[in-house]
Enzyme design. Structure first.
Site, mmCIF file in Angstrom:
data_model
loop_
_atom_site.group_PDB
_atom_site.id
_atom_site.type_symbol
_atom_site.label_atom_id
_atom_site.label_comp_id
_atom_site.label_asym_id
_atom_site.label_seq_id
_atom_site.Cartn_x
_atom_site.Cartn_y
_atom_site.Cartn_z
ATOM 1 N N ARG A 58 53.569 29.018 4.156
ATOM 2 C CA ARG A 58 54.824 28.990 4.916
ATOM 3 C C ARG A 58 55.910 28.290 4.092
ATOM 4 N NH1 ARG A 58 58.983 28.010 7.325
ATOM 5 N NH2 ARG A 58 59.269 27.434 9.516
ATOM 6 N N ASP A 70 55.746 38.316 14.445
ATOM 7 C CA ASP A 70 56.168 37.648 15.680
ATOM 8 C C ASP A 70 56.683 38.683 16.665
ATOM 9 O OD1 ASP A 70 56.554 34.676 16.582
ATOM 10 O OD2 ASP A 70 58.221 35.807 17.435
ATOM 11 N N TYR A 87 64.123 35.954 25.808
ATOM 12 C CA TYR A 87 64.656 35.334 24.579
ATOM 13 C C TYR A 87 66.048 35.885 24.239
ATOM 14 C CZ TYR A 87 60.088 33.232 23.750
ATOM 15 O OH TYR A 87 58.954 32.476 23.869
HETATM 16 O O1 1CP Z 1 57.342 27.828 11.510
HETATM 17 C C1 1CP Z 1 56.349 28.391 11.957
HETATM 18 O O2 1CP Z 1 55.331 28.513 11.299
HETATM 19 C C2 1CP Z 1 56.554 28.930 13.344
HETATM 20 C C3 1CP Z 1 55.372 29.028 14.245
HETATM 21 C C4 1CP Z 1 55.096 30.495 14.615
HETATM 22 C C5 1CP Z 1 53.956 31.242 14.271
HETATM 23 C C6 1CP Z 1 52.770 30.778 13.482
HETATM 24 C C7 1CP Z 1 55.977 31.358 15.324
HETATM 25 C C8 1CP Z 1 57.312 31.060 15.850
HETATM 26 N N1 1CP Z 1 55.363 32.604 15.432
HETATM 27 C C9 1CP Z 1 54.147 32.565 14.811
HETATM 28 C C10 1CP Z 1 53.225 33.707 14.654
HETATM 29 C C11 1CP Z 1 52.895 34.519 15.839
HETATM 30 N N2 1CP Z 1 53.623 34.639 16.993
HETATM 31 C C12 1CP Z 1 51.778 35.344 15.927
HETATM 32 C C13 1CP Z 1 50.869 35.566 14.727
HETATM 33 C C14 1CP Z 1 49.562 36.062 14.770
HETATM 34 C C15 1CP Z 1 48.486 35.123 15.230
HETATM 35 O O3 1CP Z 1 48.234 35.077 16.448
HETATM 36 O O4 1CP Z 1 47.834 34.528 14.366
HETATM 37 C C16 1CP Z 1 51.785 35.929 17.212
HETATM 38 C C17 1CP Z 1 50.766 36.863 17.843
HETATM 39 C C18 1CP Z 1 52.972 35.480 17.863
HETATM 40 C C19 1CP Z 1 53.378 35.914 19.208
HETATM 41 C C20 1CP Z 1 54.465 35.180 19.902
HETATM 42 N N3 1CP Z 1 55.626 34.659 19.405
HETATM 43 C C21 1CP Z 1 54.500 34.996 21.320
HETATM 44 C C22 1CP Z 1 53.491 35.551 22.275
HETATM 45 C C23 1CP Z 1 52.227 34.763 22.290
HETATM 46 C C24 1CP Z 1 52.317 33.408 22.943
HETATM 47 O O5 1CP Z 1 51.950 32.437 22.272
HETATM 48 O O6 1CP Z 1 52.706 33.356 24.122
HETATM 49 C C25 1CP Z 1 55.681 34.306 21.629
HETATM 50 C C26 1CP Z 1 56.154 33.864 23.009
HETATM 51 C C27 1CP Z 1 56.390 34.095 20.407
HETATM 52 C C28 1CP Z 1 57.710 33.453 20.239
HETATM 53 C C29 1CP Z 1 57.639 32.336 19.277
HETATM 54 N N4 1CP Z 1 57.616 32.489 17.918
HETATM 55 C C30 1CP Z 1 57.440 31.279 17.314
HETATM 56 C C31 1CP Z 1 57.350 30.296 18.340
HETATM 57 C C32 1CP Z 1 57.204 28.822 18.115
HETATM 58 C C33 1CP Z 1 57.444 30.972 19.566
HETATM 59 C C34 1CP Z 1 57.302 30.378 20.961
HETATM 60 C C35 1CP Z 1 58.574 29.822 21.451
HETATM 61 C C36 1CP Z 1 58.477 29.446 22.925
HETATM 62 O O7 1CP Z 1 57.541 28.740 23.315
HETATM 63 O O8 1CP Z 1 59.368 29.881 23.664
#
Ligand code: 1CP
Length: 364
Positions: free
Chosen positions: A42, A79, A156
């Site tokens: 990352r 994402d 979002y």
């Molecule tokens: O800086 C970083 O590394 C950011 C952290 C991060 C990661 C590792 C984000 C930002 N997205 C991801 C990857 C991701 N997001 C995956 C990768 C595959 C895996 O599972 O290994 C997946 C499936 C998602 C899906 C995702 N993104 C969801 C749905 C699943 C869930 O957890 O409910 C949601 C709501 C998001 C939005 C999002 N993207 C990132 C964050 C921190 C968030 C959540 C924000 C919030 O809580 O509103």
């Protein structure tokens, strides 16, 4: 490579409720910040979207959890917010704040102006990441592609980022239902094209994350979230390379709507930890596979407690196929990676007793 060359197809069999030798497992958010090796790549990518846009780096982090743990599936590293970004809203990840959009959807006119990005053009980079993951996996385990549900994406886009109350997005549903329907329809068709593109690029199973569906009342849930997930499922390819492409719907907080979710035509229903697997199996287990549902906070407990809770989860589902073990929501960044080991070890030791020893499957 055709999926018949898969070395481990447990998860595809479980989604079809076919016999397996042990309960397959993957974890939501299995590639991510709880892994030091993820944080390193990352940092190298410079930004989260930079990581998503590089097929080589995205494939590398997709495979990282499989190098540590004996998981039965990989999930594409990307994402759900790639779609709103490609609709021109300008996504940024601000340290400590999560996702933030430069532009928000505020009016009906904004909704009607939103472009529909395509898997072939604006979202090509995601398809390239899918293809790179599939190549790197070389048939080790199936690759799961994914998206957000229209309602979850809309929150979002309207709030401009994360929200606690969803006041602006719910106001749109209450005050301007027709405009809200136009937004959900546009998102549903974009998502369907996006998932079709992922399957063409090599995804072997699909998952729709309806993370914020449980924030809605039952009337609005059916009208604005569930109906559009159904519209997506109806547009999906059900078979490729001679195998079914299972699709799983996960509405967090959706335990009271399981029958309606199972009726969409999906193959699997994701459960969070507030619904019992016994109850879910009794209600819908003859129609769909069940995925879940250990509380991700359980991974902060000590290994003996984790083992006991894995045993409880298995006992709750009971004997026979149709269970895909998972957490009830994404793994948390503070999780000690060795506790994941404890969970998977317990599952491997305890779950064969719930399956017929003679079960055949291509396993590594
Ligand atoms: O800086 C970083 O590394 C950011 C952290 C991060 C990661 C590792 C984000 C930002 N997205 C991801 C990857 C991701 N997001 C995956 C990768 C595959 C895996 O599972 O290994 C997946 C499936 C998602 C899906 C995702 N993104 C969801 C749905 C699943 C869930 O957890 O409910 C949601 C709501 C998001 C939005 C999002 N993207 C990132 C964050 C921190 C968030 C959540 C924000 C919030 O809580 O509103």
């Amino acid at each position: 490579m055709s999926s018949s060359e898969l070395k481990n197809d447990r998860i595809l069999r479980a989604f079809q409720r076919q016999p397996v030798d042990r309960t397959p497992v993957w974890m939501m958010r299995q590639a991510g910040r709880y892994l030091a090796e993820y944080r390193e790549v990352r940092a190298q990518a410079g930004s989260f979207m930079g990581l998503c846009r590089s097929p080589e780096l995205a494939a590398r982090v997709t495979l990282q959890p499989l190098e540590r743990y004996e998981l039965d599936a990989a999930i594409l590293f990307s994402d759900i917010l790639t779609i709103p970004d490609a609709m021109g809203l300008g996504l940024n990840f601000v340290a400590g704040e999560g996702p933030v959009f430069e532009h928000r959807v505020k009016t009906a006119a904004d909704i009607d102006r939103l472009p529909q990005p395509s898997a072939e053009k604006e979202l090509r980079y995601v398809m390239d990441a899918v293809a790179a993951c599939r190549k790197e996996l070389a048939g080790q385990v199936p690759l799961i592609g994914f998206t957000g549900s229209p309602w979850t994406l809309a929150t979002y886009m309207i709030e401009g980022g994360s929200s606690k109350t969803f006041a602006a997005s719910k106001s749109l549903l209450f005050n301007e239902p027709e405009a809200a329907h136009r937004l959900m329809a546009k998102l549903a068709d974009t998502v369907a094209d996006y998932l079709n593109g992922q399957v063409e690029a090599g995804a072997q199973a699909l998952m729709i994350f309806d993370t914020w569906g449980g924030a809605l009342d039952p009337v609005r849930y059916r009208e604005f979230s569930l109906a559009y997930m159904r519209r997506i499922v109806e547009q999906l390819p059900r078979e490729r390379e001679g195998r079914r492409i299972p699709v799983t719907l996960f509405t967090k907080g959706g335990g009271q709507w399981l029958e309606d979710i199972a009726d969409t035509g999906c193959d699997g229903v994701g459960l969070d930890w507030t619904t019992s697997l016994t109850d879910a199996r009794r209600r819908i287990g003859d129609r769909v596979a069940l995925q879940g549902n250990l509380d991700p906070c359980m991974l902060h407990a000590n290994p003996e407690v984790i083992r006991r809770e894995v045993a409880r989860c298995l006992e709750e589902f009971g004997h026979g196929p149709g269970h895909v073990f998972n957490l009830g929501h994404g793994i948390q960044p503070e999780t000690p990676p060795e506790n994941v080991d404890a969970m998977i070890r317990a599952l491997h030791e305890l779950s064969p007793a719930y399956h017929d020893a003679a079960a055949t499957s291509a396993t590594s």
